[in-house]
Design an enzyme around this catalytic site. Structure first.
Site, PDB file in Angstrom:
ATOM      1  N   HIS A 313       0.814  -1.220   0.000  1.00  0.00           N
ATOM      2  CA  HIS A 313       0.000   0.000   0.000  1.00  0.00           C
ATOM      3  C   HIS A 313       0.845   1.266   0.000  1.00  0.00           C
ATOM      4  CE1 HIS A 313      -4.010  -1.802   0.435  1.00  0.00           C
ATOM      5  NE2 HIS A 313      -3.409  -2.753   1.130  1.00  0.00           N
ATOM      6  N   ASP A 379      -0.911  -4.790   6.142  1.00  0.00           N
ATOM      7  CA  ASP A 379      -1.919  -5.678   5.554  1.00  0.00           C
ATOM      8  C   ASP A 379      -1.586  -5.951   4.084  1.00  0.00           C
ATOM      9  OD1 ASP A 379      -2.432  -2.952   5.013  1.00  0.00           O
ATOM     10  OD2 ASP A 379      -4.452  -3.434   4.338  1.00  0.00           O
ATOM     11  N   GLU A 380      -2.172  -7.016   3.581  1.00  0.00           N
ATOM     12  CA  GLU A 380      -2.165  -7.338   2.146  1.00  0.00           C
ATOM     13  C   GLU A 380      -0.775  -7.276   1.505  1.00  0.00           C
ATOM     14  OE1 GLU A 380      -6.725  -6.364   0.958  1.00  0.00           O
ATOM     15  OE2 GLU A 380      -5.399  -4.654   0.886  1.00  0.00           O
ATOM     16  N   PHE A 381       0.195  -7.865   2.203  1.00  0.00           N
ATOM     17  CA  PHE A 381       1.549  -8.003   1.662  1.00  0.00           C
ATOM     18  C   PHE A 381       1.470  -8.955   0.475  1.00  0.00           C
ATOM     19  CE2 PHE A 381       5.717 -10.181   1.788  1.00  0.00           C
ATOM     20  CZ  PHE A 381       6.569  -9.092   1.749  1.00  0.00           C
ATOM     21  N   GLU A 427      -2.574  -9.407   9.739  1.00  0.00           N
ATOM     22  CA  GLU A 427      -1.806 -10.370   8.940  1.00  0.00           C
ATOM     23  C   GLU A 427      -0.364 -10.506   9.424  1.00  0.00           C
ATOM     24  OE1 GLU A 427      -3.896  -7.993   7.665  1.00  0.00           O
ATOM     25  OE2 GLU A 427      -4.149  -8.304   5.508  1.00  0.00           O
TER      26      GLU A 427
END
Ligand SMILES: *[C@@H]1O[C@H](CO)[C@@H](O)[C@H](O)[C@H]1NC(C)=O
Ligand SMILES: *[C@@H]1O[C@H](CO)[C@@H](O)[C@H](O)[C@H]1NC(C)=O
Ligand SMILES: *[C@@H]1O[C@H](CO)[C@@H](O)[C@H](O)[C@H]1NC(C)=O
Ligand SMILES: *[C@@H]1O[C@H](CO)[C@@H](O)[C@H](O)[C@H]1NC(C)=O
Ligand SMILES: *[C@@H]1O[C@H](CO)[C@@H](O)[C@H](O)[C@H]1NC(C)=O
Ligand SMILES: *[C@@H]1O[C@H](CO)[C@@H](O)[C@H](O)[C@H]1NC(C)=O
Ligand SMILES: *[C@@H]1O[C@H](CO)[C@@H](O)[C@H](O)[C@H]1NC(C)=O
Ligand SMILES: *[C@@H]1O[C@H](CO)[C@@H](O)[C@H](O)[C@H]1NC(C)=O
Length: 613
Positions: A313, A379-381, A427
């Protein structure tokens, strides 16, 4: 008589009259009577015995609550409205209380409303009290604070500030507030506001005297997450959200201030990041804006928590620092990130450390005077991004996870060095198996049994379960679908987390559900989230309010009532409709709870699904 149950536990003799017994969120205990009192326009306010000068609303010592543009606030040159704020600013309890008194009396006397939507159809005149002579006036509001505030009152870690208060209004016209901290006084003042309506003759009354309230929150962390990166929000708009939060006793504004799409945050040590990364030269937050938002929040008993989400991000940084980002704008984006444009920090590149050292040295000293926390995201690696990174060239988790561990450790060391507590998305510990210290607070969003797993692993948790508390869900896709296969596959273009989370759904979510007592103690609270792909200042009011109020009651009052029963939406609806009217009267475009038919002189069962059908 919606609070009948609560009231009748104390005394069956005390009856409330219409409309709702409208304290939102519901206090720990409340008893009310049925006498009418009128508030005097120059009610005397004292704070620990000293007079609080608030009476002349046009006087700069008591600015109108309506004032909120940056220019107006600056012109006032008031420390509590964001004039010059020295770093480490020592907030004074008396200034905090003074501002709270000004705003409360402004709300009661100048921003009140005739509750025609809450009284029976065409029956305002018959329902409101007769304004006869010899009526009893509220002439005094005596505020006492029993404890001493200190720096952790203004930038608390979860639980370090006592927000409890008591509030009474007797039949002789004296109101009393007692609280341990100035923040508790602010909470009490918001409850005080909610006792009053405007008469058609413009005078102000309550029909609930005598009043006795004792109150304290269930959770120390009651927040809203606002994403100001996907779309930009003007500063005044953020201040208005802070106002609404204070009215609802919410106390954390989590600002997701950067993302792959835009970097609106000015960093004086690296001006190029926002020069290249903001949507426009004006769509930025200057250091002064940041201090203004933080100070404005502290004066409302709210802590602002900034988040720089990383190492994912963060693509937009490539516009100013191309060497430290991998996969900027990579296509097809669906392979490399959750949402276009892609871009992550390179994990085997020392220039990333140089960048982050400079960034954190610039930013964190501007955060730490006002906040105990800093959120480092996580988040969302996306592992695929590193196939595009020449110095790593693999998506092998056994290589990448140790690099991510090192990245996280260094980042958290920077946060701790600035005296702050790190926050991360779930996460990091749960999906990527990163080891984090016990001081780190974990924000959970993926639902399922995540809160249970995280607390049983001993982590402190903030609950933002997307199935319940994501306010942006259910608006449909922001993506465009070309005719043919994409159109056919994604028709009718629902978003990933629909349907819309109604206030009733939000209201029934219990962050402590399914937890042992030990686990429940680790839940600091929760945040509703506003991810801004299709939201900006034009629609954010009705997007947030009154649904954040519903979460606010869960977090302040608890999902369960004092007898351990689930709170009832039938009981809650009239009170929610009441605070919605108050928000509108105070300048926030909160959405209606339901039809005026449902609120006019009625209780929540009028528009409820019949029991047993
Ligand atoms: C007001 O309350 C008193 C007792 O507290 C009760 O006797 C009286 O009937 C009530 N009046 C109305 C109009 O409900
Ligand atoms: C501030 O006061 C609270 C409550 O009295 C206390 O627990 C805390 O240790 C104090 N913090 C500081 C920084 O003095
Ligand atoms: C790594 O890339 C391969 C080939 O693109 C893919 O099959 C695999 O699922 C990827 N692994 C991860 C952890 O992303
Ligand atoms: C990191 O980069 C160096 C060269 O700069 C290389 O020797 C090393 O193998 C790389 N490490 C990983 C895990 O890719
Ligand atoms: C994290 O650990 C779990 C359980 O050992 C494992 O299933 C998972 O694959 C690990 N995740 C990564 C990214 O290594
Ligand atoms: C609690 O457990 C029940 C039963 O397993 C499940 O349906 C529910 O979703 C859980 N609630 C939360 C908030 O995790
Ligand atoms: C409260 O509501 C939940 C659903 O949100 C339900 O599972 C639970 O049994 C209810 N608890 C009580 C005490 O009624
Ligand atoms: C709500 O109104 C209905 C219909 O007028 C009435 O039967 C019911 O007793 C009321 N409930 C409460 C809690 O006052």
């Amino acid at each position: 008589m919606h609070m009948m149950k609560l009231v009748s536990r104390v005394s069956t003799l005390l009856l409330s009259v219409t409309p709702a017994l409208a304290i939102w969120p519901a206090p720990t205990s409340i008893t009310t009577g049925n006498q009418t009192l009128w508030i005097e326009h120059n009610v005397q306010v004292t704070y620990n015995g000293g007079i609080v000068r608030w009476s002349s609303l046009s006087h700069p010592s008591c600015p109108s609550a309506a004032i909120r543009t940056n220019e107006e606030l600056l012109a006032l040159q008031l420390p509590w409205y964001g004039g010059f704020v020295p770093p480490g600013s020592d907030f004074r309890s008396q200034d905090i209380v003074h501002g709270g008194v000004c705003r409360a009396l402004d709300a009661i006397l100048n921003q009140n409303f005739v509750p025609w939507k809450l009284y029976a159809r065409n029956a305002v005149k018959q329902t409101e009290p007769a304004a006869n002579k010899g009526k009893t006036l509220i002439t005094k509001l005596e505020i006492s604070q029993t404890g001493k505030d200190n720096s952790s009152t203004w930038k608390p870690v979860g639980g370090s500030v006592d927000e409890s208060y008591s509030l009474s209004v007797d039949l002789k016209g004296t109101a009393k507030i007692e609280a341990v901290s100035a923040v508790g006084v602010l909470r009490a003042l918001e409850s005080f506001v909610q006792l009053f309506y405007q008469h058609t003759n413009r005078q102000i009354y309550t029909t609930l005297a005598p009043v006795e309230i004792k109150d304290a929150p269930q959770f120390p962390h009651r927040g809203i997450l606002l994403d100001v990166a996907r779309n930009y929000y003007p500063v005044e708009n953020i201040l208005s959200i802070l106002d609404g939060m204070a009215w609802n006793k919410l106390n954390r504004l989590h600002i997701h201030v950067t993302d792959s799409q835009a970097w609106p945050l000015q960093i004086p040590a690296m001006p190029e990041v926002s020069e290249k990364g903001a949507y426009a030269p004006h769509a930025v937050y200057t250091p002064h804006d940041v201090a203004l938002i933080q100070t404005y929040a502290v004066h409302r008993g709210i802590e602002v928590i900034f988040e720089i989400d990383m190492p994912g991000h963060i693509g937009i940084v490539a516009e100013s620092h191309p060497d430290i980002i991998t996969g900027w704008g990579a296509e097809p984006w669906t392979t490399y990130c959750a949402e276009p444009p892609c871009g992550q920090f390179r994990l085997n590149e020392t220039k990333v450390d140089t960048f982050l050292d400079t960034l954190m040295d610039d930013l964190l000293p501007r955060v730490s005077p006002y906040s105990a926390y800093f959120h480092t995201g996580g988040d969302e690696f996306n592992f695929q991004e590193y196939l595009l990174d020449p110095s790593v060239g693999t998506n092998d988790t056994t290589i990448l996870i140790p690099l991510l561990q090192k990245f996280t450790d260094k980042n958290h060391a920077r946060v701790r060095k600035a005296g702050l507590v790190p926050l991360v998305w779930e996460e990091i510990p749960k999906d990527y198996n990163i080891t984090i210290e016990k001081d780190v607070v974990v924000q959970s969003w993926l639902g399922g049994s995540a809160v249970q797993e995280l607390t049983s692993a001993g982590h402190q948790v903030i609950d933002s379960n997307y199935n319940f508390w994501y306010l942006d869900c259910g608006r449909g896709q922001f993506l465009n679908f070309e005719n043919g296969q994409p159109f056919d596959t994604y028709y009718p273009f629902n978003d990933w987390c629909g349907p819309t989370k109604s206030w009733q759904l939000i209201y029934q979510h219990d962050p402590r559900a399914n937890l042992t007592e030990e686990q429940a103690k680790l839940v600091l609270g929760g945040e509703v989230a506003v991810w801004s792909e299709t939201i900006d200042e034009t629609n954010v009011d009705s997007l947030i309010w009154p649904r954040a109020s519903a979460a606010g009651e869960v977090l302040w009052s608890g999902r369960l009532d004092a007898s351990g029963n689930n709170r009832s939406a039938v009981e809650a609806a009239p009170r929610l409709a009441d605070i919605r009217e108050r928000m509108v009267a105070r300048g926030i475009g909160a959405a209606p709870v339901h039809m005026t038919f449902c609120t006019q002189g009625r209780n929540g069962s009028t528009c409820s699904w019949p029991v047993g059908v």
